[in-house]
Motif scaffolding. Structure first.
Motif, PDB file in Angstrom:
ATOM      1  N   ASN A 192      -3.284  -0.039 -12.691  1.00  0.00           N
ATOM      2  CA  ASN A 192      -3.977  -1.074 -11.920  1.00  0.00           C
ATOM      3  C   ASN A 192      -3.660  -2.476 -12.439  1.00  0.00           C
ATOM      4  OD1 ASN A 192      -5.342   0.546 -10.008  1.00  0.00           O
ATOM      5  ND2 ASN A 192      -6.830   1.152 -11.561  1.00  0.00           N
TER       6      ASN A 192
ATOM      7  N   SER B 179      -5.329   1.518   1.159  1.00  0.00           N
ATOM      8  CA  SER B 179      -5.391   2.146  -0.159  1.00  0.00           C
ATOM      9  C   SER B 179      -6.674   2.956  -0.286  1.00  0.00           C
ATOM     10  CB  SER B 179      -5.338   1.082  -1.260  1.00  0.00           C
ATOM     11  OG  SER B 179      -4.171   0.312  -1.178  1.00  0.00           O
ATOM     12  N   THR B 180      -6.704   3.805  -1.315  1.00  0.00           N
ATOM     13  CA  THR B 180      -7.923   4.562  -1.585  1.00  0.00           C
ATOM     14  C   THR B 180      -9.018   3.613  -2.044  1.00  0.00           C
ATOM     15  OG1 THR B 180      -7.270   4.951  -3.880  1.00  0.00           O
ATOM     16  CG2 THR B 180      -6.586   6.592  -2.242  1.00  0.00           C
TER      17      THR B 180
ATOM     18  N   TYR C 100       2.329   6.971  -6.607  1.00  0.00           N
ATOM     19  CA  TYR C 100       1.280   7.882  -7.101  1.00  0.00           C
ATOM     20  C   TYR C 100       1.613   9.329  -6.723  1.00  0.00           C
ATOM     21  CZ  TYR C 100      -3.314   9.979  -7.825  1.00  0.00           C
ATOM     22  OH  TYR C 100      -4.342  10.781  -8.249  1.00  0.00           O
TER      23      TYR C 100
ATOM     24  N   ARG D 112     -10.940  -1.255  -7.813  1.00  0.00           N
ATOM     25  CA  ARG D 112     -10.470  -1.677  -9.126  1.00  0.00           C
ATOM     26  C   ARG D 112      -9.710  -2.998  -9.050  1.00  0.00           C
ATOM     27  NH1 ARG D 112     -12.082  -0.923 -13.639  1.00  0.00           N
ATOM     28  NH2 ARG D 112     -10.052  -0.684 -14.664  1.00  0.00           N
TER      29      ARG D 112
ATOM     30  N   TYR E 242       2.922   6.892 -11.579  1.00  0.00           N
ATOM     31  CA  TYR E 242       1.732   6.079 -11.298  1.00  0.00           C
ATOM     32  C   TYR E 242       1.865   4.661 -11.840  1.00  0.00           C
ATOM     33  CZ  TYR E 242      -3.196   4.787 -11.043  1.00  0.00           C
ATOM     34  OH  TYR E 242      -4.385   4.157 -10.763  1.00  0.00           O
TER      35      TYR E 242
ATOM     36  N   VAL F 242      -8.738   2.467  -5.712  1.00  0.00           N
ATOM     37  CA  VAL F 242      -7.705   1.469  -6.003  1.00  0.00           C
ATOM     38  C   VAL F 242      -8.155   0.082  -5.573  1.00  0.00           C
ATOM     39  CG1 VAL F 242      -5.375   0.694  -5.425  1.00  0.00           C
ATOM     40  CG2 VAL F 242      -5.796   3.098  -5.940  1.00  0.00           C
ATOM     41  N   SER F 243      -8.656  -0.038  -4.322  1.00  0.00           N
ATOM     42  CA  SER F 243      -9.062  -1.354  -3.818  1.00  0.00           C
ATOM     43  C   SER F 243     -10.244  -1.907  -4.613  1.00  0.00           C
ATOM     44  CB  SER F 243      -9.430  -1.253  -2.340  1.00  0.00           C
ATOM     45  OG  SER F 243     -10.515  -0.364  -2.139  1.00  0.00           O
TER      46      SER F 243
ATOM     47  N   PHE G  38       2.409   1.669  -3.493  1.00  0.00           N
ATOM     48  CA  PHE G  38       1.454   2.161  -4.484  1.00  0.00           C
ATOM     49  C   PHE G  38       1.154   3.644  -4.259  1.00  0.00           C
ATOM     50  CE2 PHE G  38      -0.366  -2.393  -4.723  1.00  0.00           C
ATOM     51  CZ  PHE G  38       0.590  -2.739  -5.658  1.00  0.00           C
ATOM     52  N   GLU G  39       0.961   4.040  -3.000  1.00  0.00           N
ATOM     53  CA  GLU G  39       0.629   5.427  -2.696  1.00  0.00           C
ATOM     54  C   GLU G  39       1.822   6.345  -2.945  1.00  0.00           C
ATOM     55  OE1 GLU G  39      -2.385   6.576  -1.973  1.00  0.00           O
ATOM     56  OE2 GLU G  39      -3.154   4.522  -2.159  1.00  0.00           O
TER      57      GLU G  39
ATOM     58  N   LYS H 296      -0.483  -3.398 -10.955  1.00  0.00           N
ATOM     59  CA  LYS H 296      -0.669  -3.691  -9.529  1.00  0.00           C
ATOM     60  C   LYS H 296      -1.170  -5.121  -9.338  1.00  0.00           C
ATOM     61  CE  LYS H 296      -1.697   1.071  -8.157  1.00  0.00           C
ATOM     62  NZ  LYS H 296      -2.750   2.020  -7.776  1.00  0.00           N
TER      63      LYS H 296
ATOM     64  N   SER I 155       0.837  -1.206   0.000  1.00  0.00           N
ATOM     65  CA  SER I 155       0.000   0.000   0.000  1.00  0.00           C
ATOM     66  C   SER I 155       0.870   1.254   0.000  1.00  0.00           C
ATOM     67  CB  SER I 155      -0.922   0.014   1.220  1.00  0.00           C
ATOM     68  OG  SER I 155      -1.765  -1.101   1.212  1.00  0.00           O
TER      69      SER I 155
END
Length: 322
Positions: free
Chosen positions: A220, A264-265, A212, A271, A217, A268-269, A208-209, A223, A205
């Motif tokens: 997905n 995560s936002t 970003y 998707r 970036y 994101v989760s 990924f953050e 990811k 997490s």
């Protein structure tokens, strides 16, 4: 191998659709497909795909575990903590007890062999339970009382509990003895698996953050590949540490996915959950058709009514818990 994969996907999906049309679970159609195409009936599946069947099934299981973890809400799990713990070992214990008491008379076997058979029956397959619970969660069926979450958590821990018992009983059947350390491995495996997964999920997490925030970036789709690769490593760690310390790779994968969802936002989760849901469409067919292919139908025919009776006795014992 390509011909075998074609049979698995096309025939498996067709049989699943037929079963769904006549109001039967899709899984039945896939299992029947595997039995019929497998080496004990028509023998249409290539030996090369059967030799890696266990690995393919594990990969499919990882995909649905990730989907499950990304669908779980940790607050819901807190509500069902005690009932989930009870479900993880009480029903299985009663099923094993039923075999231990009655199988020697019904099946004519010794009590240690009966305990081994009972632990096989008592094992709850996450591959069967988790997809259905995820489906119920998506439909919001029973989620107000966190019933699907409770069953999912209980099934994951049940698997560890029963595997340890099966290993212990098998060792006793081969002339060994029960060891306290084996039983201690149950809570150790659960706790270490959750911790390992949580730490890994927190790191992913953060990665990924951070990427970003730096405007580098990570797509997905990328990811998904990263999370999937890390999940394979978590399952491999369980094998690497075998004989040293018990760690549940299964719980590590679910725990990692839960932390990714938490840290995560929401976009994101969500998707990631959707993408793993799409992967599961293919993985589900592969998993259950290969499970069916591993079933030797000849043993089922030889077992006869005595085995069926013993199964009902064990299930009655398990239901008596409720």
């Amino acid at each position: 191998m390509l011909t075998s994969l074609a049979f698995i996907f096309l025939v498996g999906l067709s049989m699943a659709a037929i079963c769904q049309r006549i109001k039967l679970p899709r899984i039945i159609g896939m299992l029947i497909t595997g039995i019929v195409l497998g080496p004990y009936v028509l023998d249409l599946l290539d030996s090369s795909i059967l030799s890696i069947s266990a690995d393919l099934r594990q990969m499919a299981l990882i995909i649905i575990l990730l989907k499950a973890g990304l669908s779980l809400n940790l607050e819901d799990l807190k509500k069902v903590g005690r009932p989930a713990i009870m479900m993880s070992f009480v029903p299985a214990s009663f099923e094993i007890l039923a075999f231990f008491l009655f199988a020697p008379y019904i099946l004519g076997i010794d009590r240690i062999s009966a305990a081994v058979m009972g632990s096989v029956l008592a094992a709850v397959s996450p591959a069967v339970v988790v997809p259905r619970m995820v489906s119920l969660m998506e439909e919001k069926y029973g989620t107000k009382k966190s019933i699907p979450q409770m069953i999912m958590a209980g099934a994951s821990c049940d698997d560890i509990f029963v595997i340890v018992l099966f290993t212990t009983f098998t060792g006793m059947a081969q002339g060994g003895s029960a060891n306290f350390v084996d039983f201690l491995n149950i809570p150790v495996s659960i706790v270490l698996g959750i911790i390992l997964g949580a730490v890994t999920g927190y790191f992913l997490s953060w990665f990924f953050e951070t990427t970003y925030a730096l405007k580098n970036y990570v797509r997905n789709s990328m990811k998904v590949i990263i999370v999937l690769g890390v999940s394979f490593l978590l399952m491999a760690i369980e094998t690497w540490l075998k004989g040293i310390v018990s760690v549940s790779g299964l719980l590590a994968v679910v725990s990692m996915a839960c932390v990714i969802k938490l840290k995560s936002t929401e976009f994101v989760s969500k998707r990631l959950s959707e993408k793993f849901g799409k992967l599961w469409l293919a993985a589900e067919v592969l998993l259950f058709v290969l499970v069916g292919a591993a079933v030797d139908i000849r043993y089922t025919m030889d077992a006869g009514l005595a085995a069926v009776l013993m199964i009902f006795v064990a299930l009655f014992f398990a239901l008596s818990v409720y």
